[in-house]
Write an enzyme that holds these catalytic residues in place. Structure first.
Site, mmCIF file in Angstrom:
data_model
loop_
_atom_site.group_PDB
_atom_site.id
_atom_site.type_symbol
_atom_site.label_atom_id
_atom_site.label_comp_id
_atom_site.label_asym_id
_atom_site.label_seq_id
_atom_site.Cartn_x
_atom_site.Cartn_y
_atom_site.Cartn_z
ATOM 1 N N HIS A 92 1.206 3.938 6.816
ATOM 2 C CA HIS A 92 0.690 4.905 5.754
ATOM 3 C C HIS A 92 1.465 5.912 6.237
ATOM 4 O O HIS A 92 1.829 6.754 7.428
ATOM 5 C CB HIS A 92 -0.709 4.250 6.407
ATOM 6 C CG HIS A 92 -1.473 3.266 5.361
ATOM 7 N ND1 HIS A 92 -2.475 3.520 5.549
ATOM 8 C CD2 HIS A 92 -0.160 2.292 4.422
ATOM 9 C CE1 HIS A 92 -3.009 1.398 4.497
ATOM 10 N NE2 HIS A 92 -1.687 1.903 4.031
ATOM 11 N N SER A 133 1.184 -0.836 0.174
ATOM 12 C CA SER A 133 -0.012 -0.122 0.140
ATOM 13 C C SER A 133 1.127 1.718 -0.049
ATOM 14 O O SER A 133 0.104 1.768 -0.114
ATOM 15 C CB SER A 133 -0.647 0.198 0.836
ATOM 16 O OG SER A 133 -0.044 -0.086 2.604
ATOM 17 N N ASP A 169 -8.055 6.115 4.994
ATOM 18 C CA ASP A 169 -7.524 5.371 5.794
ATOM 19 C C ASP A 169 -8.763 5.240 6.662
ATOM 20 O O ASP A 169 -8.604 3.946 7.447
ATOM 21 C CB ASP A 169 -6.420 4.817 7.015
ATOM 22 C CG ASP A 169 -5.033 4.407 6.390
ATOM 23 O OD1 ASP A 169 -5.695 4.598 4.948
ATOM 24 O OD2 ASP A 169 -4.284 4.542 6.596
#
Lengths: 177, 180
Positions: free
Chosen positions: A93, A53, A119
């Site tokens: 992230h 990701s 998210d």
């Protein structure tokens, strides 16, 4: 077998030495890990990237070094590693939104570089923001590929045990020259 | 002790240490480099609305729309230890309820080999500029900066803010467009 021949030729003193040597290796590894936790302030100072990701910055199997100093503020653009309630695996992230109150309370939103949306779908249901307590660490250093070893070992547990057994046997049975 | 296994072992160990040394060299030669370059940001239009924040919190919040131009040459940042730049335009401001707000409006990934010259005209933001409440209306000081996160081949991951930011005032009423 030659391997056990070494062992049979050892006297008691040498045997103790071998066992102590093995214990030394295990405890220094543990000490280094716990020492890193103290120095970096992060409960898990080295993590392996497990998903794509954050591509093309991080690929599966890359290694990240984290710090988590409390006086260090969380700011937009930073890459954080956080845990979400109900998920065991921490997520790596990027912070895209930060709101900080006067008393230092902070809430922020994250997104994976390679994901189309933020998210909020990954968080617990109804949760819109992350807080400081969710953070495991902030990414400070990067080393490619090295974590591949861990991924292979996790994907093939038998391989992991085989490697551990062989390494243990070598340390214990091989006579110091 | 000249078995195939022991030779393979020492070859493996040696190549591993060579790679480790090279990787460390790659990191140490670039770790202290300044990576600031000048950036030119210009905002041509600002629009303000007050709608329910459909991205999550479901409360009526201020939603800003910004049309902007960016000019920057990021070539000097690149060297042998830069794999990618993650560049992002963020708005920073203070409101009554929050002393610091940062919202990323737009971002872009520039890989090594991509065109490092940014010349963007009449860009719209990529993400919704929702405030955490109603703090955009009449806010006189919304600062826009362009920053980048340098992703190396191996090494540290610095965050750098380009020199050259602008501060813009937001309109005092909703549904009005301000041009600059």
């Amino acid at each position: 077998m030659d391997l056990f021949g070494d062992l049979r030729r050892m006297n008691k003193r040498q045997l103790y030495y071998q066992v102590l040597n093995f214990a030394m290796i295990v405890s220094s590894a543990l000490m280094i890990w716990k020492g890193l936790i103290v120095v970096t302030g992060s409960e898990s100072p080295i993590v392996v990237v497990l998903s794509g990701s954050m591509e093309p910055a991080f690929h599966r199997g890359d290694l990240l070094f984290l710090t988590n100093f409390q006086e260090d503020p969380i700011r937009a653009g930073e890459i954080v590693v956080f845990k979400v309630e109900g998920r065991d695996i921490p997520i790596v992230h990027r912070v895209i939104k930060v709101h900080e109150k006067e008393n230092g309370d902070i809430k922020f939103l994250t997104k994976g570089d390679n994901n189309e949306v933020d998210d909020r779908g990954l968080y617990k249901e109804g949760q819109n923001w992350l807080e400081k307590k969710d953070v495991v660490g902030r990414a400070r250093g990067f080393l490619p590929y090295v974590g591949m070893v861990t991924i292979v070992m996790n994907d093939y547990p038998k391989f992991k045990y085989a490697v551990l057994a062989i390494m243990g046997a070598f340390v214990l049975l091989k006579r110091e020259s | 002790m000249n078995t195939v296994l022991s030779r393979a072992n020492s070859l493996f160990a040696f190549s591993l240490s060579v790679m480790a040394a090279l990787t460390f060299g790659c990191f140490i030669t670039t770790a202290f480099k300044e990576r600031i370059v000048p950036v030119n940001i210009h905002v041509s239009r600002v629009m303000l609305e007050n709608v329910e924040d459909f991205t999550g919190p479901r409360e009526r919040s201020d939603l800003g729309f910004i049309t902007f131009d960016i000019n920057a040459d990021l070539q000097p940042i690149f060297d042998w230890n830069v794999k990618q730049l993650f560049i992002y335009l963020s708005a920073e401001y203070a409101t009554r309820s929050n002393t610091l707000n940062q919202v990323v409006l737009w971002d872009k990934i520039i890989l090594r080999g991509d065109n490092p010259k940014l010349s963007l005209k009449e860009m719209k933001s990529k993400y919704f500029f929702f405030d955490d409440g109603n703090g955009l209306k009449g806010n006189r000081n919304i600062t826009l900066t362009l920053s980048w996160n340098v992703v190396p081949n191996a090494g540290i991951l610095p965050l750098v803010t380009g020199s050259g930011h602008i501060s813009i005032p937001f309109p005092d009423t909703y549904k009005t467009t301000m041009s600059y």
